[in-house]
Structure formats: C-alpha cells, structure tokens
Design an enzyme around this catalytic site. Structure first.
Site, mmCIF file in Angstrom:
data_model
loop_
_atom_site.group_PDB
_atom_site.id
_atom_site.type_symbol
_atom_site.label_atom_id
_atom_site.label_comp_id
_atom_site.label_asym_id
_atom_site.label_seq_id
_atom_site.Cartn_x
_atom_site.Cartn_y
_atom_site.Cartn_z
ATOM 1 N N LEU A 1 11.917 -1.204 -11.728
ATOM 2 C CA LEU A 1 12.324 -1.732 -10.195
ATOM 3 C C LEU A 1 10.541 -2.179 -9.613
ATOM 4 O O LEU A 1 10.401 -3.309 -9.110
ATOM 5 C CB LEU A 1 12.241 -0.560 -9.229
ATOM 6 C CG LEU A 1 13.991 -0.133 -9.158
ATOM 7 C CD1 LEU A 1 14.215 0.755 -8.020
ATOM 8 C CD2 LEU A 1 15.243 -1.099 -9.349
ATOM 9 N N ASP B 1 -0.282 2.951 6.240
ATOM 10 C CA ASP B 1 -0.268 2.105 4.985
ATOM 11 C C ASP B 1 1.029 1.061 4.766
ATOM 12 O O ASP B 1 2.105 0.677 4.094
ATOM 13 C CB ASP B 1 -0.190 2.501 3.553
ATOM 14 C CG ASP B 1 0.033 1.418 1.890
ATOM 15 O OD1 ASP B 1 -1.082 0.646 2.378
ATOM 16 O OD2 ASP B 1 0.214 2.023 1.309
ATOM 17 N N GLY C 1 3.518 0.189 -8.687
ATOM 18 C CA GLY C 1 1.765 0.238 -7.623
ATOM 19 C C GLY C 1 1.145 0.669 -7.957
ATOM 20 O O GLY C 1 1.297 1.663 -8.274
ATOM 21 N N GLY C 2 0.208 1.252 -6.466
ATOM 22 C CA GLY C 2 -0.521 1.648 -6.856
ATOM 23 C C GLY C 2 -0.856 3.316 -6.624
ATOM 24 O O GLY C 2 -1.889 3.919 -7.748
ATOM 25 N N PHE C 3 0.352 3.862 -6.204
ATOM 26 C CA PHE C 3 0.906 5.239 -6.280
ATOM 27 C C PHE C 3 1.447 5.651 -7.703
ATOM 28 O O PHE C 3 2.126 6.538 -8.052
ATOM 29 C CB PHE C 3 0.518 5.265 -5.091
ATOM 30 C CG PHE C 3 -0.175 5.699 -4.436
ATOM 31 C CD1 PHE C 3 -1.254 6.689 -3.972
ATOM 32 C CD2 PHE C 3 -0.393 4.425 -3.483
ATOM 33 C CE1 PHE C 3 -1.952 6.116 -3.000
ATOM 34 C CE2 PHE C 3 -1.158 4.437 -2.477
ATOM 35 C CZ PHE C 3 -2.252 5.530 -2.569
#
Length: 684
Positions: free
Chosen positions: A370, A490, A373-375
């Site tokens: 999907l 965030d 991301g950064g994490f």
C-alpha cells in the site's frame, strides 16, 4: 316451493360458509397463541428466543437456528434491524397522552477482539419498520447525516453504545443513553448497575461477551422514563441507571413500531438479542432465563493446546516420513518463528501470530504493497476467518529494550477509541521486526489525494472541510478527552487516512508520547517531519500539545492550498506558512487556494479556515489556541480574533520575516476570544 322449503335450502347454503369462518377464526387464534401474542390485544408479547416468522428483518439481521436474533454479522459497515411485526397503539386518543409501557430484553455483544466493540445497538420506537435511509457506523442504523436530530423523526431509542463519538457528545465508549430523534443523548451514563448491598453502582463492560438484561419503563402519570441494566445473574436493581423526566407525547405517534437496530462499524462485532417482552399499562412479563437460546462458543486460542498438537505432529512426522520432509518442516517453522517474552504478557494488546499475518497478506508480495514510509512498508491483507480487511505495517526494530518500550506504546495506543483515529487492532513480533495491524482505509492517504496526478477526482471543498474538522476532533480526544495526554508528534497529510465515506482518520502513532494530565512532558530527541516541526521544539526538545497544534496549523494550510509545507520557489525553499502570510498581507489570499477547486467554495469559509491555520502555526506557543478552542472556532462557538489587513502578527517562521516583524507586537498572544452564536460551518 313452500316458504319452509326455501328457508331450509337457504340454511343448507349458509352452513358451509359458517363452518369455513369458524375454521379461520380457530386458525387465527392458534397463530396468536403460537407467536406469543394475546388473542385479544396486540399490546403485549413475550419472546423467549425467536422464530423467523415472528419479526420483520432487514439489512444483515437474521434469526439463528437456535433462536437468537443476530443483528450484525461478519459484514463490515452494514446495519441490521429486527422489529416486532405488529404496530403498537401507544397513545390515548382522548387526551393525546402516551400510555404507560414497560419492556425488557436480554442482549450480548460479541466482538471479534476482546474489549473492541463495533458501534453498539439500540431498542427503538419508530413510526416505520426498517428505518429507511438510515446509515450504519456512527448512526447505529437509526439516522443519517441529514435527518439526525430532526423533530420530524418521532423516534425514541435507548442506545447501548460502545464507541466514543465526540460529534454526538458521547460521554465515553461504554455507555447507555436516551435518544430523542437523534444520537445526541438527552440523558446518558456509563454502563453500570446498582448493588443494594454496597449502596453504589458497579461498572459493566458492554463488550464483555456476557448476556445482560435491560428494563425500560415509562410512567405516564409521572412522565418519567427509567432505564435499568444488570447481568442476567442479578435480579432487577432497585435503582435505575437512568431516570429522566420527559413527556413523550410530542415524540410518540398514535401508532408506532418497536424493535432493535445495530451497526458494527469498521470493527466486526455480532450483536445478539436472546429474549424480549413488552406490555402496555403494566410491567413487562419476566423472561424465562432457562429457555433463552445459548450464545455461540467463544473462540479462544490455546497456546498450550497448539503446542501439544504441533509436538505430537512432529513426533508422528519423525517416525513416518523421510529426513528430507523433516528438514522441510523445520525450514517452514523457522519461516514463521517468533518469540513471546515474559514482559509482553503485561500488555493486553491483541497479539497476532506471524503466521496469521503472513497468510492474511499472502506472503507480503509487492502487489499488496500500500505504501512505503520512513518507518516501514504497509501491506493490505484479509484475516482468513473473519474476512476483515487489514493494513499491516512492518517495522524493523533491532534493539531489545527499544522494542519493549515500543510495544508498551502500542499497548497504550490500542486503547484509544475515536471515530477519527485509525484503530490499531494489534501487533506481532518476529526476531527484529514489529508488525502493526490496523483497520484498512479503502480511500488511502490524504497525501495521495492531494498530490497524486493520477487520482480521477480531486477533493471538494466540503470534503476538505470535513477532513480538517475530523482530524481536529481526533486531536482534541488525544490531548484532553482520554485518560492520558497523547502527543502525536507527526501530524501530516500522509498520516491522515480516508475511510469509505471520506472521513479523515489520524494514524501512525509510532512517534507518539503519553504522559499524565498535570505532569510535564519529558525532554526527548527531536522527531517529526521537516516543515511541520514547531520552532521551540528544536530548542527545548520538549514535545507538547502545543507543538502538535503547530503541526496541525501547517496541515490545515496544506489541505486548503494543495501545496506541501516546504515549496520550491526560484531555487529556494519557501515555508508554506510564510507564503500564505505574505499573500494575506498583500491582499491576494485567493491566490493561495488550491486551483483544482475551480472556485467551487465559499470564500468566507476558506478565509476562516486559513485564519485558524495561521493562528495554530504561530511561532509563539502562548499565541496558539488549544485544540478545544480550535473545535469551538470550527463549531462557531467562539469567534476568531481580528487579523490586521497586512497580516502582521499572524505568524512568522523564517529569519527574514522575523526581522521584518521584529518591532511588531504579536497580536494574537493577547487576542480577545469571545463567544458568538452564529455558526460559520453550519451544515457540516
């Protein structure tokens, strides 16, 4: 032919007709007796279990083979209604008053995951069966966004609500309420029952999976409506949970239907009614508890049983198959290997097995990806047993101590219940990886809707306004309405997801911090996304609700302008906040509005939302409003402060503008906020 002969012949003709009528009357009497309806009145009935022919059903409601009324099933975002087929004559036609009436029923809520319920159920008095036009999810299958609260509905509902919904003024996510024509309860209280022995109310969990009994009694002389609840093992308490003075004459019509309505929302939940009785001008007959149908058996996973089965299977395999097959099994087990450590037992968050999630996502293939991301990477999946669609986020977390703290944060976040927060269903852990399981959001992230040129349609102004208001409501819950303060840290468009109805839900709590009300947040290293970080955070390292408000202000401008927080202008980085402020000062505010809206908006509304965005993103923390004030601005309960025509005092965020405004007073710090009655967002 003589007269006597003619009379005799006529009598012979009438005898078969009379016999036929007698048989029909006998049959009607038998049906009445079998269905539990009095032969002389339709204003009393008793159901100790149900048959399909006895109720009017619609939506996903059904009668199970053993006689349970099941209002919802494993279908998401659907509603179910089960109504007594015969209308009730509830009014005295001579004086227009509602008769005294009494009803009681036994219900149970069986969620897919413990203590995580859908949207609840309600007993209803309505002019019609089936409640046409009603929506599921937060409307409990009773109303829709257009008619909710209208006096023309003529609906009385007793809600058993298991979701906190600030839009309707809910007191918590486990309450009983009296609703008149809408879902903003006239009276409500946390689910509990009075115990005479100790002289106080004991708490009840509506999602405990245990049957409970509810009594609803209306007295015409006193104009009093009482609602009482208790476990089925406890007799009717001497004191009701709710006792509301109300004259139902303006709500109840001469003829009404009564029944049950429910919707599971996005969390799969089965709502059952086991038995039900009703009586006009008297006490509803007691239900026969021993005759009520049984609930389905609970589905508990036994780790010990599973372990024994696998060990036994291993022994059989070792004896009966070749060494190569044994090696294959060992490799397969290693593929799904996971460790459950003692400290994890302290957290009640639902833990999925890695194998469950591997099968749900079909092995985490690229076609199910999907987003990245950064994490971590997020995959779409479907739980095999319930067919619930999920989103699984895979995060690398190699530090053992860090993982422990991380799962602790997950455990706290999973208890959050709000319609504008993405619901965390649970987690899994395998080696150095943590997998978070969320409810699936079919319309993806707001970031994609704002910036992906391949999107077939752009977001309308009303949709953007609805998303801004929803995220604000979710943030207010995090900052003030939950048992602890949650600082998200965030807030940005890519962390706002859209459900099937384009409601904005704030997600990704991987960076969030929790602390008790009245305590000071701890100093931590600075985290967040460049462009959304409040200026004081880089100096103090202390994330607060005010730093969340700053990021929310940037988020508002991003949604209205359709531009990212840091823009490229003449090979230089320009902060979105500065650009909007300059446009305000130069009197060209329409230039900042997303051109894709094509002028389809109300300029006054847009300017008001931009004001709120600039107010929230003020570099002076004391000048920023709280999220409660933001909601009051949006609801029209507080008026916005006057903003100078040149835009000075709204916000500064770059050194050049700081010098330019250095002699200016920050007008919003001491702004006067006063109440007003007009609602600039009426209709949303």
């Amino acid at each position: 032919m003589s007269t006597s002969d003619a009379e005799f012949e006529l009598l012979n003709k009438k005898i078969p007709i009379l016999l036929h009528m007698e048989r029909k009357l006998s049959l009607l009497l038998m049906v009445c007796l079998l269905t539990g309806i009095s032969a002389t009145t339709y204003d009393e009935f008793t159901y100790n279990g149900f048959q399909r022919s006895e109720l009017y059903l619609d939506g996903v409601a059904e009668i199970t083979p053993n006689g349970l009324l099941r209002l919802t099933n494993a279908t998401r975002n659907q509603q179910g209604h089960g109504f007594h087929k015969v209308p009730l004559h509830l009014k005295n036609t001579s004086d227009g008053n509602v008769y005294t009436f009494s009803t009681c029923f036994v219900f149970a809520v069986l969620p897919e995951y413990s203590d995580v319920g859908g949207d609840g159920l309600a007993l209803v008095l309505s002019p019609t069966r089936g409640l046409p036009g009603a929506l599921p999810k937060q409307y409990l299958g009773l109303f829709n966004s257009t008619n909710n609260g209208n006096s023309s509905n003529h609906v009385l509902a007793i809600e058993l609500d298991t979701v906190y919904n600030r839009e309707f003024g809910d007191i918590d996510s486990n309450h009983v309420g009296i609703d008149i024509n809408g879902l903003r309860s006239k009276d409500a209280a946390p689910a509990s029952y009075f115990t005479e022995k100790i002289g106080k109310f004991n708490n009840l969990s509506l999602t405990s999976e245990e049957p409970m009994q509810v009594w609803i009694d209306y007295s015409n002389p006193e104009k009093q409506l009482n609602v009482t609840i208790s476990p089925i093992s406890v007799p009717k308490p001497s004191r009701p949970l709710l006792s509301s003075s109300i004259n139902l004459s303006s709500v109840i019509l001469d003829t009404m239907y009564t029944g049950f309505s429910s919707s599971p929302g996005s969390i799969l939940t089965s709502h059952y009614v086991l038995g039900w009785s009703f009586k006009m001008n008297g006490q509803a007959p007691a239900l026969n508890m021993s005759s009520l149908p049984s609930l389905p058996l609970k589905k508990h996973r036994s780790k010990l049983t599973s372990l024994i089965v696998w060990l036994s299977l291993g022994v059989v395999v070792f004896i009966t198959i070749t060494a190569s097959s044994i090696a294959y099994i060992i490799r397969r087990k290693a593929r799904y290997a996971e460790v459950l450590e003692e400290w994890e037992l302290e957290n009640r968050t639902h833990r999925f097995s890695y194998k469950e999630l591997f099968k749900a996502t079909k092995g985490f293939p690229e076609k199910n990806l999907l987003g990245v991301g950064g994490f971590g990477r997020v995959y779409k999946g479907e739980l095999p047993t319930s067919k619930t669609e999920i989103a699984v986020k895979r995060i690398s977390h190699d530090s053992k101590q860090g993982t422990r703290e991380f799962v602790g944060e997950i455990a706290s976040s999973s208890e959050l219940r709000h319609r504008n927060l993405v619901h965390l269903l649970g987690y899994s852990r395998r080696k150095g990886e943590v997998l978070l399981v969320y409810e699936f959001m079919p319309n993806g992230s707001l970031d994609k809707r704002l910036y992906d040129a391949n999107m077939p349609t752009t977001l309308s102004w009303s949709q953007r306004l609805k998303i801004i208001r929803g995220v604000a409501s979710g943030l207010l819950y995090l900052h003030e309405d939950w048992e602890q303060i949650v600082v998200h840290r965030d807030i940005k468009a890519s962390n706002v997801l859209l459900d099937s109805e384009m409601n904005g839900k704030l997600g990704d709590f991987g960076l969030s911090k929790l602390y008790d009300h009245g305590s000071d947040p701890q100093i931590t290293h600075v985290v967040g996304t460049f462009g959304y970080i409040a200026p004081e955070l880089t100096k103090t390292g202390r994330a607060t609700t005010s730093t969340d408000v700053f990021a929310f202000g940037v988020f508002i401008l991003e949604v209205v302008c359709g531009r990212r927080p840091i823009m490229q202008q003449e090979s230089l980085d320009l902060h979105l906040v500065d650009w909007v402020r300059r446009s305000w000062r130069n009197g060209v505010i329409p230039e900042v509005i997303d051109a894709r809206l094509g002028g389809d908006y109300h300029l006054g509304e847009v300017e008001m939302i931009l004001k709120i965005g600039l107010l929230c993103s003020n570099p002076v923390p004391a000048a920023r409003p709280t999220m409660r004030q933001v909601m009051q601005f949006l609801d029209g309960h507080l008026s916005l402060p006057q903003v100078p025509n040149d835009g000075r005092g709204i916000t500064i965020s770059s050194p050049e503008l700081a010098e330019e405004l250095e002699e200016s007073e920050v007008s919003l710090v001491n702004c006067s906020i006063h109440r007003q009655r007009a609602n600039p967002l009426e209709g949303f």
